[in-house]
Scaffold this motif. Structure first.
Motif, mmCIF file in Angstrom:
data_model
loop_
_atom_site.group_PDB
_atom_site.id
_atom_site.type_symbol
_atom_site.label_atom_id
_atom_site.label_comp_id
_atom_site.label_asym_id
_atom_site.label_seq_id
_atom_site.Cartn_x
_atom_site.Cartn_y
_atom_site.Cartn_z
ATOM 1 N N LYS A 12 41.291 45.090 45.586
ATOM 2 C CA LYS A 12 41.134 43.658 45.349
ATOM 3 C C LYS A 12 39.662 43.302 45.458
ATOM 4 C CE LYS A 12 42.793 39.153 46.950
ATOM 5 N NZ LYS A 12 43.674 38.489 47.946
ATOM 6 N N LEU A 13 39.159 42.576 44.461
ATOM 7 C CA LEU A 13 37.791 42.067 44.471
ATOM 8 C C LEU A 13 37.837 40.554 44.346
ATOM 9 C CD1 LEU A 13 36.135 44.691 42.116
ATOM 10 C CD2 LEU A 13 35.686 44.407 44.566
ATOM 11 N N VAL A 14 37.012 39.870 45.125
ATOM 12 C CA VAL A 14 36.982 38.411 45.116
ATOM 13 C C VAL A 14 35.599 37.955 44.656
ATOM 14 C CG1 VAL A 14 37.197 36.313 46.502
ATOM 15 C CG2 VAL A 14 38.662 38.290 46.981
ATOM 16 N N ILE A 15 35.572 37.175 43.586
ATOM 17 C CA ILE A 15 34.336 36.569 43.105
ATOM 18 C C ILE A 15 34.222 35.220 43.791
ATOM 19 C CG2 ILE A 15 33.116 35.640 41.095
ATOM 20 C CD1 ILE A 15 34.880 37.666 39.438
ATOM 21 N N SER A 16 33.175 35.065 44.596
ATOM 22 C CA SER A 16 32.957 33.824 45.333
ATOM 23 C C SER A 16 31.462 33.682 45.612
ATOM 24 C CB SER A 16 33.754 33.833 46.643
ATOM 25 O OG SER A 16 33.587 32.615 47.336
ATOM 26 N N PRO A 17 30.761 32.834 44.858
ATOM 27 C CA PRO A 17 29.321 32.672 45.038
ATOM 28 C C PRO A 17 28.963 32.161 46.432
ATOM 29 C CG PRO A 17 30.047 31.668 43.003
ATOM 30 C CD PRO A 17 31.272 32.011 43.776
ATOM 31 N N ASP A 18 27.852 32.681 46.956
ATOM 32 C CA ASP A 18 27.384 32.258 48.272
ATOM 33 C C ASP A 18 25.861 32.250 48.258
ATOM 34 O OD1 ASP A 18 27.458 31.442 50.900
ATOM 35 O OD2 ASP A 18 28.519 33.197 51.642
ATOM 36 N N HIS A 19 25.275 31.746 49.326
ATOM 37 C CA HIS A 19 23.828 31.608 49.434
ATOM 38 C C HIS A 19 23.250 32.791 50.208
ATOM 39 C CE1 HIS A 19 20.076 29.518 49.326
ATOM 40 N NE2 HIS A 19 19.977 29.479 50.638
ATOM 41 N N TRP A 26 33.082 40.275 46.663
ATOM 42 C CA TRP A 26 33.520 40.656 48.004
ATOM 43 C C TRP A 26 34.710 41.597 47.920
ATOM 44 C CZ3 TRP A 26 30.355 38.242 51.532
ATOM 45 C CH2 TRP A 26 29.615 37.164 51.042
ATOM 46 N N ASN A 27 34.802 42.494 48.879
ATOM 47 C CA ASN A 27 35.951 43.379 48.993
ATOM 48 C C ASN A 27 37.098 42.545 49.563
ATOM 49 O OD1 ASN A 27 37.910 45.220 49.863
ATOM 50 N ND2 ASN A 27 36.393 46.776 50.358
ATOM 51 N N GLY A 28 38.104 42.311 48.772
ATOM 52 C CA GLY A 28 39.224 41.476 49.194
ATOM 53 C C GLY A 28 40.059 42.082 50.290
ATOM 54 N N GLY A 31 36.615 42.514 53.226
ATOM 55 C CA GLY A 31 35.810 41.321 53.415
ATOM 56 C C GLY A 31 34.311 41.475 53.241
ATOM 57 N N GLY A 32 33.784 42.666 53.115
ATOM 58 C CA GLY A 32 32.344 42.846 52.991
ATOM 59 C C GLY A 32 31.827 42.568 51.592
ATOM 60 N N VAL A 33 30.518 42.346 51.491
ATOM 61 C CA VAL A 33 29.876 42.105 50.198
ATOM 62 C C VAL A 33 29.862 43.408 49.397
ATOM 63 C CG1 VAL A 33 27.721 41.475 49.039
ATOM 64 C CG2 VAL A 33 28.422 40.267 51.099
ATOM 65 N N VAL A 34 30.249 43.307 48.147
ATOM 66 C CA VAL A 34 30.269 44.453 47.239
ATOM 67 C C VAL A 34 29.088 44.388 46.273
ATOM 68 C CG1 VAL A 34 31.591 45.558 45.383
ATOM 69 C CG2 VAL A 34 32.764 44.704 47.424
ATOM 70 N N ALA A 35 28.707 43.169 45.859
ATOM 71 C CA ALA A 35 27.589 43.011 44.917
ATOM 72 C C ALA A 35 26.922 41.666 45.129
ATOM 73 C CB ALA A 35 28.082 43.141 43.475
ATOM 74 N N ASP A 36 25.609 41.655 44.886
ATOM 75 C CA ASP A 36 24.865 40.404 44.939
ATOM 76 C C ASP A 36 23.958 40.316 43.720
ATOM 77 O OD1 ASP A 36 22.152 41.499 45.512
ATOM 78 O OD2 ASP A 36 22.999 42.013 47.453
ATOM 79 N N GLY A 37 23.392 39.160 43.512
ATOM 80 C CA GLY A 37 22.553 38.936 42.348
ATOM 81 C C GLY A 37 21.097 39.286 42.553
ATOM 82 N N GLU A 94 36.688 45.947 33.177
ATOM 83 C CA GLU A 94 35.940 47.126 33.631
ATOM 84 C C GLU A 94 36.633 47.862 34.775
ATOM 85 O OE1 GLU A 94 31.761 46.988 34.201
ATOM 86 O OE2 GLU A 94 31.380 45.998 32.289
ATOM 87 N N VAL A 95 37.228 47.145 35.726
ATOM 88 C CA VAL A 95 37.826 47.826 36.878
ATOM 89 C C VAL A 95 39.244 48.299 36.588
ATOM 90 C CG1 VAL A 95 36.378 46.679 38.587
ATOM 91 C CG2 VAL A 95 38.614 45.694 38.017
ATOM 92 N N GLY A 96 39.875 47.731 35.587
ATOM 93 C CA GLY A 96 41.214 48.157 35.210
ATOM 94 C C GLY A 96 42.311 47.479 36.001
ATOM 95 N N PRO A 97 43.551 47.742 35.606
ATOM 96 C CA PRO A 97 44.694 47.029 36.183
ATOM 97 C C PRO A 97 45.020 47.407 37.629
ATOM 98 C CG PRO A 97 45.432 48.717 34.655
ATOM 99 C CD PRO A 97 43.933 48.670 34.559
ATOM 100 N N GLU A 98 44.447 48.487 38.137
ATOM 101 C CA GLU A 98 44.741 48.878 39.522
ATOM 102 C C GLU A 98 44.006 48.012 40.540
ATOM 103 O OE1 GLU A 98 41.320 51.314 38.007
ATOM 104 O OE2 GLU A 98 43.306 50.914 37.230
ATOM 105 N N CYS A 99 43.097 47.141 40.080
ATOM 106 C CA CYS A 99 42.333 46.270 40.975
ATOM 107 C C CYS A 99 42.609 44.809 40.628
ATOM 108 C CB CYS A 99 40.843 46.563 40.847
ATOM 109 S SG CYS A 99 39.818 45.532 41.918
#
Length: 121
Positions: A12-19, A26-28, A31-37, A94-99
């Motif tokens: 599970k991946l959660v897209i949620s913008p933050d400062h 985020w790793n759903g 809970g940790g950050v997976v990617a940032d801008g 890109e991540v496919g149906p398993e995520c």
């Protein structure tokens, strides 16, 4: 072995913008950050091209939402979410149906949830 096989896999991946460093993914499960801008580190679960589009989306968010005096009159949450939901769909491809990919609006947006009823979150 292709580029996709070298990426970490998530349930599970959660897209949620933050400062901060523009964290947006985020790793759903953990809970940790997976990617940032701010920087493409390499193990993100997406292509560089998709990361670059997410980073541009986050740059606009940070510049508008954290501008002195708040977002300019030209800022549109509707447009921000339209782009964000499109990026979420690209990530799903890109991540496919398993995520599971979930889109959550940032806490700075006090309006209705743009993902409700869209299957995006």
């Amino acid at each position: 072995m292709g580029e996709r096989e070298n990426r970490p896999r998530y349930r599970k991946l959660v897209i949620s913008p933050d400062h901060g460093n523009s964290p947006f993914l985020w790793n759903g499960d953990m809970g940790g950050v997976v990617a940032d801008g701010a920087y493409f580190y390499g193990p993100e679960p997406m292509s560089y091209a998709l990361w670059r589009d997410f980073a541009e989306w986050m740059r606009g968010f940070t510049e508008a939402v954290y501008a002195p005096g708040g977002p300019p009159a030209s800022w549109s949450w509707t447009e921000f979410h339209r782009v964000g939901l499109g990026l979420a769909e690209r990530l799903r491809q890109e991540v496919g149906p398993e995520c599971e990919v979930v889109y959550r609006k940032p806490e700075e947006d006090m309006g209705p949830d743009p993902a409700s009823g869209s299957g995006a979150g």
